[in-house]
Design a protein around this motif. Structure first.
Motif: not given
Length: 255
Positions: A133-136, A111-112, A139-146
């Protein structure tokens, strides 16, 4: 016009009658379809379909259930395909804790890697989430998916989680379950999340909307999803169709 943002016309369920399926979709006003590939055969078939039909686009990625099978060569292949003018997203990717084929840690790593790849090629991502949900979100936050944003595909979570995802530059995509009588959460999400942050999809051949539950889903049924959202929000079907289509075109960079 309607935009089915997540379809699997590359599934063997459509081998016999794909032309008829596509004609029915056009007949119901479906103007664009994104066909999602998630392993070798489905990615290859998705690419074939984009060559064959002007209104079909592709997303290419690796499904979390099969994360254990993904090699560095596969990731490189996805990166190469990302340069194709009709590849509009990376995915579907994410976490699936329902099936146990791929260990959680392997899923997270794959995923990362795909989020990092999407940032490198500057394409949005399509998120598959099952019981994770919680893990997704973490990870989205940690990887700056925004930075690339994307789609929470066939969203089934709470309004609170939906809002958290919207704040991270993600659209919330609703499919057949929003039409189910007992589907409380998707209806609440449809009501609470602004239309400007919603997309519609079928995930065909799966998750067929009411009143066709129990049969094969297909892109023409995305109209039933749009009609249900219009009813929930108390607005016209035309407005839902127009805004969700514009949302998809903006996200995917389609003029």
């Amino acid at each position: 016009m309607l935009f089915d943002t997540h379809a699997h016309l590359n599934a063997n369920q459509f081998d016999e009658d794909l032309e008829e399926v596509i004609e029915r979709a056009k007949g119901e006003g479906v103007g664009q379809i994104v066909v999602v590939g998630f392993d070798h055969p489905t990615i290859k078939r998705a690419m074939e379909l984009t060559d064959q039909y002007p209104f079909i686009y592709a997303a290419v990625g690796w499904h979390p259930v099969d994360a254990i099978d993904m090699t560095d060569e596969d990731l490189k292949w996805i990166e190469e395909l990302a340069n194709h003018p009709k590849v509009v997203a990376i995915g579907e990717m994410g976490l699936d804790y329902y099936w146990d084929k791929s260990p959680k840690e392997v899923q997270k790593e794959v995923f990362r890697k795909q989020i990092q790849l999407a940032k490198k090629v500057n394409l949005p991502i399509i998120i598959h989430n099952r019981d994770a949900t919680a893990d997704i979100v973490e990870i989205l936050k940690e990887e700056d998916a925004k930075d690339v944003g994307g789609i929470m595909h066939c969203f089934s979570g709470s309004v609170e989680v939906a809002q958290e995802c919207v704040d991270m530059n993600f659209y919330i995509s609703l499919g057949g379950p929003v039409t189910f009588k007992n589907a409380k959460k998707p209806k609440e999400v449809a009501e609470a999340i602004p239309l400007e942050k919603l997309l519609i999809e079928t995930d065909c051949p799966y998750l067929t909307p009411h009143p066709h539950r129990g049969t094969r889903n297909e892109p023409s049924y995305v109209k039933l999803v749009a009609e249900q959202i219009a009813q929930i929000k108390g607005i016209s079907f035309e407005e839902v169709a127009e805004v969700t289509t514009n949302n998809a075109k903006k996200l995917f960079g389609i003029n």
